[in-house]
Motif scaffolding. Structure first.
Motif, mmCIF file in Angstrom:
data_model
loop_
_atom_site.group_PDB
_atom_site.id
_atom_site.type_symbol
_atom_site.label_atom_id
_atom_site.label_comp_id
_atom_site.label_asym_id
_atom_site.label_seq_id
_atom_site.Cartn_x
_atom_site.Cartn_y
_atom_site.Cartn_z
ATOM 1 N N SER A 1 0.767 -1.059 0.003
ATOM 2 C CA SER A 1 -0.024 -0.012 0.042
ATOM 3 C C SER A 1 0.788 1.294 -0.037
ATOM 4 O O SER A 1 1.979 1.011 -0.177
ATOM 5 N N LYS B 1 2.349 -4.846 3.923
ATOM 6 C CA LYS B 1 1.736 -5.431 5.112
ATOM 7 C C LYS B 1 1.303 -6.882 4.689
ATOM 8 O O LYS B 1 1.550 -7.170 3.403
ATOM 9 N N THR C 1 -4.901 5.429 3.320
ATOM 10 C CA THR C 1 -4.543 6.702 2.585
ATOM 11 C C THR C 1 -5.252 7.377 2.029
ATOM 12 O O THR C 1 -5.569 8.518 2.087
ATOM 13 N N GLU D 1 -5.217 13.549 9.176
ATOM 14 C CA GLU D 1 -3.933 13.600 10.088
ATOM 15 C C GLU D 1 -3.652 15.363 10.246
ATOM 16 O O GLU D 1 -3.392 15.763 11.103
HETATM 17 N N1 ADP Z 1 -7.431 5.912 15.548
HETATM 18 C C1 ADP Z 1 -7.324 6.384 14.208
HETATM 19 N N2 ADP Z 1 -8.185 7.326 14.003
HETATM 20 C C2 ADP Z 1 -8.324 7.980 12.624
HETATM 21 N N3 ADP Z 1 -7.310 7.470 11.704
HETATM 22 C C3 ADP Z 1 -6.284 6.540 11.950
HETATM 23 C C4 ADP Z 1 -6.445 6.001 13.305
HETATM 24 N N4 ADP Z 1 -5.209 5.101 13.376
HETATM 25 C C5 ADP Z 1 -4.950 5.138 12.165
HETATM 26 N N5 ADP Z 1 -5.545 6.145 11.288
HETATM 27 C C6 ADP Z 1 -4.961 6.256 9.851
HETATM 28 O O1 ADP Z 1 -4.734 5.224 9.124
HETATM 29 C C7 ADP Z 1 -4.036 5.529 8.097
HETATM 30 C C8 ADP Z 1 -3.459 4.361 7.458
HETATM 31 O O2 ADP Z 1 -4.265 3.544 7.200
HETATM 32 P P1 ADP Z 1 -4.025 2.054 6.389
HETATM 33 O O3 ADP Z 1 -5.341 1.491 5.763
HETATM 34 O O4 ADP Z 1 -2.962 1.295 7.026
HETATM 35 O O5 ADP Z 1 -3.158 2.882 5.111
HETATM 36 P P2 ADP Z 1 -2.581 2.225 3.816
HETATM 37 O O6 ADP Z 1 -3.033 0.844 3.550
HETATM 38 O O7 ADP Z 1 -2.917 3.137 2.757
HETATM 39 O O8 ADP Z 1 -0.937 2.355 4.071
HETATM 40 C C9 ADP Z 1 -3.121 6.350 8.839
HETATM 41 O O9 ADP Z 1 -2.635 7.579 7.779
HETATM 42 C C10 ADP Z 1 -3.956 7.275 9.636
HETATM 43 O O10 ADP Z 1 -4.160 8.688 9.483
#
Ligand code: ADP
Ligand code: 5SP
Length: 509
Positions: A16, A21, A274, A317
């Motif tokens: 991602s 992951k 993201t 964020e």
């Molecule tokens: N408690 C939370 N509340 C809101 N957003 C969160 C929280 N924990 C993580 N995130 C958001 O999740 C995002 C990552 O999401 P993820 O699905 O893992 O992304 P990707 O797969 O695109 O790398 C981070 O950029 C963060 O802003």
């Protein structure tokens, strides 16, 4: 250890935007291992922010190919790379051996919006945006691979001519595990503006409009449940993979999430990673000028609809940092302390050029529709989250989607950990929100798809393969009175979105 080594399992990988992951799923469909490598934090030498490099023009967004990235990104293998890939030494890391294998070292990713000129050329070549959408499931989108390839060919013809193979990030990752080039699967291939989604072949008109000799550089696309080969001896010797391990075609993150969430007709999936994306299962393709139709990753007769919003978690964020001292719990408190409908205050937050719709900038409106330059912190946070979800409902309805009494919203991605955000989602959509046990639905779906691929010769339907998987868990139901509040607000949001859009685009010519 011996027991772990003997456990029959499938690995699901998600390459991602911000991280790679992996999950391991056993034959009872339990997830027994999860891990990740976060690019900004764990691979600091690449100097990415949010997993990418945003260039000075604000439109070009790339990631170093040696780090690796995200789907709708493309990888350009240099002439001779195939030879290197098939003869990797198990004593050395991949990065060292593959460093000379790419003709482009910083690859465009899904956030890139720098190919507007190539998009217009492609649409013109096939008879317009609607014609392209009927053919490939989408009008021309900047991030889609055909347009990215056209830009590389036009701006860097030498690098293009030295390219023997072009992979998507999905087929690139599969190629590493295979030790040879993996084909593109139909579902991720639908995000290229090059595949005829009904016939499942490359469109000669689109290939010709993008770059010469493209078909031979892409290889033939394959059904998403195909076994593309056995694991390469590199992974057997260096990491102890069993030699009989098979690789099932890799696909995009959203098709994989559809599989991971076991979406049923009438449900809607909301991925808050993201990017924010919405997707639905469709029996028939209904291509339009907005959104995308993809080949379905688990049922070759069917399709899926997808809407992608670029200003997702990274925008949340930013507002968290500005208005909640960088704390998700303060962010949540702001959502709890403000009422549904935010006293009529409403906002648009697009720090980078949005995909759906094409708007950039922040725009805040009071209950009287007066534009203001700031909101109090708590109001700002609710305006952001309500605005993000109202946009999703409005654009899903424009694709023909309707909330029905049995509708479930299935939420996934990082922000689905946040119950207060999911409560707003339930209220705006007027439907209950469910999550699966892991927010990594793309990984889990990839492992489920691997089981499906292994059983594919038996004609076993996907639903049969995943029937043991745990059911989604209810996390939020609509607050009484929510539908009255949001009915009016949704109309205002749609009207103001049009106003902002016309201000951004300027008056019609
Ligand atoms: N408690 C939370 N509340 C809101 N957003 C969160 C929280 N924990 C993580 N995130 C958001 O999740 C995002 C990552 O999401 P993820 O699905 O893992 O992304 P990707 O797969 O695109 O790398 C981070 O950029 C963060 O802003
Ligand atoms: O471009 C799209 C969908 O078309 C995005 O969904 C990207 O695939 C980004 O995924 P995440 O990193 O947010 O999971």
């Amino acid at each position: 250890m011996a027991e772990r080594a003997a456990r029959h399992c499938c690995l699901g990988w998600d390459f991602s935007t911000q991280q790679v992951k992996v999950v391991a799923v056993d034959a009872e469909l339990s997830v027994f291992y999860e891990d990740s490598v976060h690019f900004d934090r764990d691979l600091v030498e690449f100097g990415t922010q949010g997993g990418v490099h945003v260039h000075k023009d604000g439109l070009t967004v790339t990631s170093p190919v040696l780090m690796w990235v995200q789907q709708h990104g493309s990888v350009y293998w240099k002439t001779g790379a195939s030879q290197v890939l098939t003869s990797l030494s198990p004593d050395l890391p991949l990065r060292e051996q593959l460093q000379a294998c790419f003709s482009i070292s910083n690859c465009p990713v899904w956030m890139d919006s720098s190919t507007a000129a190539q998009c217009r050329q492609l649409e013109a070549a096939v008879g317009g945006a609607q014609a392209l959408s009927l053919l490939t499931g989408s009008r021309a989108y900047e991030r889609f691979t055909g347009n990215q390839i056209a830009k590389i060919y036009q701006q860097n013809p030498e690098a293009y001519s030295h390219t023997e193979r072009i992979s998507l990030v999905s087929s690139f990752a599969a190629s590493l595990f295979l030790g040879s080039y993996s084909p593109v699967d139909y579902s991720d291939g639908s995000g290229m503006n090059l595949l005829q989604i009904q016939d499942k072949v490359w469109s000669q008109a689109c290939l010709g409009a993008c770059a010469p000799r493209l078909e031979e550089k892409l290889g033939r696309p394959v059904p998403s449940c195909s076994i593309v080969g056995a694991i390469s001896s590199y992974f057997v010797q260096r990491y102890g993979f069993p030699p009989e391990c098979k690789v099932v075609a890799f696909t995009g993150d959203n098709p994989a999430s559809l599989a991971g969430m076991r979406l049923e007709e009438g449900d809607i999936a909301v991925s808050l990673g993201t990017s924010d994306t919405l997707f639905l299962w469709l029996q028939e393709p209904t291509p339009a000028l907005e959104g995308h139709i993809f080949c379905n990753p688990v049922d070759p007769q069917h399709y899926m609809a997808l809407l992608c919003f670029k200003n997702g978690s990274l925008m949340r964020e930013k507002i968290r940092d500005e208005s909640a001292s960088g704390s998700w719990s303060k962010f949540s408190k702001a959502l709890q302390s403000t009422g549904m409908g935010n006293s009529g205050n409403l906002g648009f937050y697009f720090d980078v050029m949005e995909i759906t719709p094409e708007i950039i900038g922040r725009h805040r409106f009071t209950a009287e529709n007066h534009e203001v330059s700031a909101f109090p912190q708590d109001v700002e946070i609710r305006a952001l989250i309500e605005g993000q979800f109202m946009a999703k409902k409005i654009h899903a309805e424009a694709l023909g989607y309707r909330v029905m009494p049995k509708t479930k919203i299935l939420a996934t991605g990082g922000a689905s950990h946040n119950r207060d955000i999911l409560q707003v989602l339930a209220d705006v959509f007027g439907a209950p929100v469910y999550v699966i046990d892991t927010a990594n639905s793309a990984c889990v779906g990839s492992a489920y798809r691997a089981f499906h691929g292994l059983a594919a010769g038996t004609d076993m339907p996907f639903a049969e393969i995943v029937k043991l998987a745990p059911n989604p868990r209810l996390v939020a139901t609509p607050t009484p009175g929510a539908s009255q509040v949001y009915e009016a607000l949704l109309q205002r949001y749609a009207m103001l979105e049009q106003r902002v859009l016309s201000q951004t685009r300027g008056p019609p010519e």
